[in-house]
Write a protein that holds these residues in place. Structure first.
Motif, PDB file in Angstrom:
ATOM      1  N   ALA A 235      51.846  43.635  31.763  1.00 34.49           N
ATOM      2  CA  ALA A 235      52.813  42.742  31.419  1.00 34.49           C
ATOM      3  C   ALA A 235      54.002  43.464  31.602  1.00 34.49           C
ATOM      4  CB  ALA A 235      52.844  43.360  29.821  1.00 34.49           C
ATOM      5  N   GLN A 236      54.094  44.994  32.532  1.00 31.88           N
ATOM      6  CA  GLN A 236      55.858  45.821  32.955  1.00 31.88           C
ATOM      7  C   GLN A 236      55.515  44.466  34.446  1.00 31.88           C
ATOM      8  OE1 GLN A 236      54.451  49.496  32.294  1.00 31.88           O
ATOM      9  NE2 GLN A 236      56.022  49.800  30.447  1.00 31.88           N
ATOM     10  N   MET A 237      54.878  44.667  35.111  1.00 35.73           N
ATOM     11  CA  MET A 237      55.126  44.152  35.677  1.00 35.73           C
ATOM     12  C   MET A 237      55.703  42.796  36.122  1.00 35.73           C
ATOM     13  SD  MET A 237      56.348  44.430  39.463  1.00 35.73           S
ATOM     14  CE  MET A 237      55.011  45.968  39.422  1.00 35.73           C
ATOM     15  N   THR A 238      54.463  41.739  34.849  1.00 33.98           N
ATOM     16  CA  THR A 238      55.765  40.271  34.347  1.00 33.98           C
ATOM     17  C   THR A 238      56.879  39.744  34.386  1.00 33.98           C
ATOM     18  OG1 THR A 238      53.540  40.351  33.887  1.00 33.98           O
ATOM     19  CG2 THR A 238      54.952  38.376  33.135  1.00 33.98           C
ATOM     20  N   ASP A 239      56.935  41.246  32.870  1.00 35.89           N
ATOM     21  CA  ASP A 239      58.674  41.005  33.109  1.00 35.89           C
ATOM     22  C   ASP A 239      59.663  41.410  34.060  1.00 35.89           C
ATOM     23  OD1 ASP A 239      57.791  40.655  30.369  1.00 35.89           O
ATOM     24  OD2 ASP A 239      57.714  42.797  29.879  1.00 35.89           O
ATOM     25  N   ARG A 240      59.217  42.423  35.515  1.00 36.24           N
ATOM     26  CA  ARG A 240      60.129  42.478  36.104  1.00 36.24           C
ATOM     27  C   ARG A 240      60.194  41.225  37.081  1.00 36.24           C
ATOM     28  NH1 ARG A 240      58.808  49.299  38.521  1.00 36.24           N
ATOM     29  NH2 ARG A 240      59.572  49.714  36.333  1.00 36.24           N
ATOM     30  N   ILE A 241      58.797  40.932  37.274  1.00 41.24           N
ATOM     31  CA  ILE A 241      59.199  39.373  38.046  1.00 41.24           C
ATOM     32  C   ILE A 241      60.048  38.312  37.889  1.00 41.24           C
ATOM     33  CG2 ILE A 241      57.296  38.287  39.695  1.00 41.24           C
ATOM     34  CD1 ILE A 241      55.546  39.960  40.377  1.00 41.24           C
ATOM     35  N   ASN A 242      59.961  38.391  36.472  1.00 38.97           N
ATOM     36  CA  ASN A 242      60.743  37.247  36.129  1.00 38.97           C
ATOM     37  C   ASN A 242      61.865  37.240  35.767  1.00 38.97           C
ATOM     38  OD1 ASN A 242      58.695  35.064  35.191  1.00 38.97           O
ATOM     39  ND2 ASN A 242      57.756  36.519  32.853  1.00 38.97           N
ATOM     40  N   ALA A 243      62.577  38.335  35.606  1.00 41.97           N
ATOM     41  CA  ALA A 243      63.815  39.011  35.261  1.00 41.97           C
ATOM     42  C   ALA A 243      63.940  39.299  37.119  1.00 41.97           C
ATOM     43  CB  ALA A 243      64.109  40.276  35.165  1.00 41.97           C
ATOM     44  N   ASN A 244      63.539  39.627  38.116  1.00 43.64           N
ATOM     45  CA  ASN A 244      64.175  39.605  39.514  1.00 43.64           C
ATOM     46  C   ASN A 244      64.499  38.126  39.532  1.00 43.64           C
ATOM     47  OD1 ASN A 244      65.050  41.135  41.782  1.00 43.64           O
ATOM     48  ND2 ASN A 244      63.260  40.330  42.403  1.00 43.64           N
ATOM     49  N   SER A 245      63.150  37.722  39.269  1.00 42.80           N
ATOM     50  CA  SER A 245      62.951  36.046  40.425  1.00 42.80           C
ATOM     51  C   SER A 245      64.552  34.964  39.675  1.00 42.80           C
ATOM     52  CB  SER A 245      61.447  35.368  39.816  1.00 42.80           C
ATOM     53  OG  SER A 245      60.403  35.877  40.985  1.00 42.80           O
ATOM     54  N   ARG A 246      64.591  35.306  38.672  1.00 44.17           N
ATOM     55  CA  ARG A 246      65.790  34.135  37.589  1.00 44.17           C
ATOM     56  C   ARG A 246      67.086  34.555  38.711  1.00 44.17           C
ATOM     57  NH1 ARG A 246      62.544  36.114  32.446  1.00 44.17           N
ATOM     58  NH2 ARG A 246      61.760  34.090  32.348  1.00 44.17           N
ATOM     59  N   ILE A 247      67.342  36.064  38.861  1.00 45.79           N
ATOM     60  CA  ILE A 247      68.604  36.517  39.390  1.00 45.79           C
ATOM     61  C   ILE A 247      68.408  35.651  40.862  1.00 45.79           C
ATOM     62  CG2 ILE A 247      69.850  38.112  40.735  1.00 45.79           C
ATOM     63  CD1 ILE A 247      68.570  40.194  38.099  1.00 45.79           C
ATOM     64  N   GLN A 248      67.133  36.146  42.440  1.00 44.79           N
ATOM     65  CA  GLN A 248      67.722  35.696  42.887  1.00 44.79           C
ATOM     66  C   GLN A 248      67.247  34.111  43.307  1.00 44.79           C
ATOM     67  OE1 GLN A 248      67.659  37.641  45.746  1.00 44.79           O
ATOM     68  NE2 GLN A 248      67.848  39.666  44.256  1.00 44.79           N
ATOM     69  N   LEU A 249      66.433  32.920  42.701  1.00 45.23           N
ATOM     70  CA  LEU A 249      66.555  32.608  42.541  1.00 45.23           C
ATOM     71  C   LEU A 249      68.256  31.083  42.613  1.00 45.23           C
ATOM     72  CD1 LEU A 249      63.272  31.035  40.269  1.00 45.23           C
ATOM     73  CD2 LEU A 249      63.925  30.341  42.987  1.00 45.23           C
ATOM     74  N   ASP A 250      68.702  32.054  41.038  1.00 47.56           N
ATOM     75  CA  ASP A 250      70.480  32.168  40.827  1.00 47.56           C
ATOM     76  C   ASP A 250      71.093  31.938  42.457  1.00 47.56           C
ATOM     77  OD1 ASP A 250      69.720  30.808  38.852  1.00 47.56           O
ATOM     78  OD2 ASP A 250      70.436  32.350  37.512  1.00 47.56           O
ATOM     79  N   ILE A 251      70.869  33.300  42.615  1.00 48.08           N
ATOM     80  CA  ILE A 251      71.045  33.552  44.256  1.00 48.08           C
ATOM     81  C   ILE A 251      71.774  32.479  45.151  1.00 48.08           C
ATOM     82  CG2 ILE A 251      71.909  35.018  45.900  1.00 48.08           C
ATOM     83  CD1 ILE A 251      71.026  37.474  44.012  1.00 48.08           C
ATOM     84  N   ILE A 252      69.610  32.232  45.316  1.00 51.49           N
ATOM     85  CA  ILE A 252      69.968  31.102  45.850  1.00 51.49           C
ATOM     86  C   ILE A 252      70.043  29.789  46.249  1.00 51.49           C
ATOM     87  CG2 ILE A 252      67.949  30.370  47.616  1.00 51.49           C
ATOM     88  CD1 ILE A 252      65.949  32.527  46.566  1.00 51.49           C
ATOM     89  N   ARG A 253      70.236  29.844  45.129  1.00 49.63           N
ATOM     90  CA  ARG A 253      71.099  28.640  44.531  1.00 49.63           C
ATOM     91  C   ARG A 253      72.767  27.994  45.259  1.00 49.63           C
ATOM     92  NH1 ARG A 253      71.662  28.197  38.774  1.00 49.63           N
ATOM     93  NH2 ARG A 253      73.070  29.577  39.539  1.00 49.63           N
ATOM     94  N   ASP A 254      73.451  29.415  44.760  1.00 52.41           N
ATOM     95  CA  ASP A 254      74.694  28.773  44.790  1.00 52.41           C
ATOM     96  C   ASP A 254      74.608  28.722  46.574  1.00 52.41           C
ATOM     97  OD1 ASP A 254      74.891  29.063  42.523  1.00 52.41           O
ATOM     98  OD2 ASP A 254      75.355  31.375  41.949  1.00 52.41           O
ATOM     99  N   ARG A 255      74.385  30.577  47.560  1.00 55.06           N
ATOM    100  CA  ARG A 255      74.767  30.487  48.522  1.00 55.06           C
ATOM    101  C   ARG A 255      74.203  28.751  49.439  1.00 55.06           C
ATOM    102  NH1 ARG A 255      72.938  36.364  49.507  1.00 55.06           N
ATOM    103  NH2 ARG A 255      74.765  37.456  48.773  1.00 55.06           N
ATOM    104  N   ILE A 256      73.058  28.201  48.978  1.00 52.17           N
ATOM    105  CA  ILE A 256      72.832  27.223  49.501  1.00 52.17           C
ATOM    106  C   ILE A 256      73.574  25.489  49.292  1.00 52.17           C
ATOM    107  CG2 ILE A 256      70.613  24.676  49.699  1.00 52.17           C
ATOM    108  CD1 ILE A 256      68.950  27.261  49.843  1.00 52.17           C
ATOM    109  N   GLU A 257      73.930  25.585  48.299  1.00 51.47           N
ATOM    110  CA  GLU A 257      74.952  25.044  47.690  1.00 51.47           C
ATOM    111  C   GLU A 257      76.044  24.544  48.170  1.00 51.47           C
ATOM    112  OE1 GLU A 257      75.286  25.094  43.142  1.00 51.47           O
ATOM    113  OE2 GLU A 257      73.067  23.779  42.849  1.00 51.47           O
ATOM    114  N   ARG A 258      76.715  25.758  48.305  1.00 56.28           N
ATOM    115  CA  ARG A 258      78.053  26.641  49.318  1.00 56.28           C
ATOM    116  C   ARG A 258      77.458  26.092  50.231  1.00 56.28           C
ATOM    117  NH1 ARG A 258      78.543  30.930  46.982  1.00 56.28           N
ATOM    118  NH2 ARG A 258      77.103  32.250  49.212  1.00 56.28           N
TER     119      ARG A 258
END
Length: 282
Positions: A235-258
């Motif tokens: 459960a703890q790892m699930t929370d960590r992965i979810n939180a980190n994935s959302r951060i990195q996905l947003d970063i990837i989106r912004d960089r690719i869109e730029r």
């Protein structure tokens, strides 16, 4: 600075299945055991095992034996936990404190339940650009904020094996492990897995891409199981992965869109062997 390499999985320990996830349904489709707290364990001991509540309140680090729980009391505790949480605790649990018993029950309840996460992002860019940029492992350090270096170790057809090294964590520790990825451009998906699994019994990741109104939707699905000796629960790892994935996905989106905005007419080249990667190999 400390560099920690995760150990390779033992051959034959668990057969790898096609794709990034095990055949059974993910954890989200399974009934989850209730949360276990020290207060709940205390209540069980008071109600069923004769524990003195006042004595327990003033001795949080005391073992069950030190709190006066004899062998009969421990047997009763084992019976209640087995009935309520479907968890077996060892006979030597008398040496554990109440918080340690709660942690043991929580970890045991998660031990046989695989972890599952799914996160996606809509990128306002054409599929070809999104695919090429996210499947070039040598360019990951420019797409993600968590990776310091990527070293390609082996290529077999479309499959690439590579070492990922993260930026130092808050304690100055650098984590590094080997992953393997196989992209399928026609199916618009990538299957990957950790080769050095570290605290995971296995970690598999499935990337999916879909052309949708407004751009390209990229989805990460991760299926994993934690080793019994892992420092965190599923459960703890699930929370960590979810939180980190959302951060990195947003970063990837912004960089690719730029990039798409700066070079709207630049054609993209097909991915070549050795440039097959993708984020999300947590």
């Amino acid at each position: 600075m400390t560099v920690r390499h995760e150990q390779p999985v033992v051959v034959g320990q668990r057969p790898a299945e096609p794709g990034r996830g095990p055949a059974p349904a993910g954890a989200a489709d399974q009934e989850r055991s209730p949360a276990v707290t020290a207060a709940e364990i205390t209540a069980i001991l008071v109600q069923n095992c004769g524990l003195d509540a006042e004595a327990a309140a003033g001795a949080e680090t005391a073992s069950l034996t030190e709190l006066g729980m004899d062998s009969l009391a421990l047997l009763e505790l084992q019976a209640v936990l087995a009935d309520r949480y479907r968890v077996q605790i060892p006979e030597e649990s008398g040496e554990l404190s109440i918080p340690e018993v709660a942690e043991l029950v929580a970890r045991s309840g998660d031990a046989d339940r695989p972890g599952h996460t799914e996160n996606s992002v809509l990128i306002a860019a054409p599929f070809d650009l999104v695919w090429d940029l996210t499947n070039d492992v040598t360019g990951w350090t420019g797409l993600f904020t968590e990776y310091a270096s990527v070293q390609v170790l082996q290529e077999r057809g479309p499959t690439v094996r590579f070492r990922l090294t993260m930026v130092p964590d808050e304690n100055g520790v650098v984590w590094s492990w080997v992953s393997e990825r196989t992209p399928d451009r026609e199916r618009r998906e990538v299957h990957a897995q950790r080769v050095e699994t570290g605290p995971f019994e296995y970690m598999r990741i499935h990337w999916r891409y879909a052309e949708v109104p407004g751009g390209t939707r990229m989805t990460w699905t991760q299926d994993f199981a934690m080793r019994p000796t892992a420092p965190v629960t599923t459960a703890q790892m699930t929370d960590r992965i979810n939180a980190n994935s959302r951060i990195q996905l947003d970063i990837i989106r912004d960089r690719i869109e730029r990039i798409a905005a700066e070079h709207p007419t630049v054609p993209t080249a097909p991915v070549t062997p050795g440039a097959t990667g993708g984020a999300g190999d947590e």
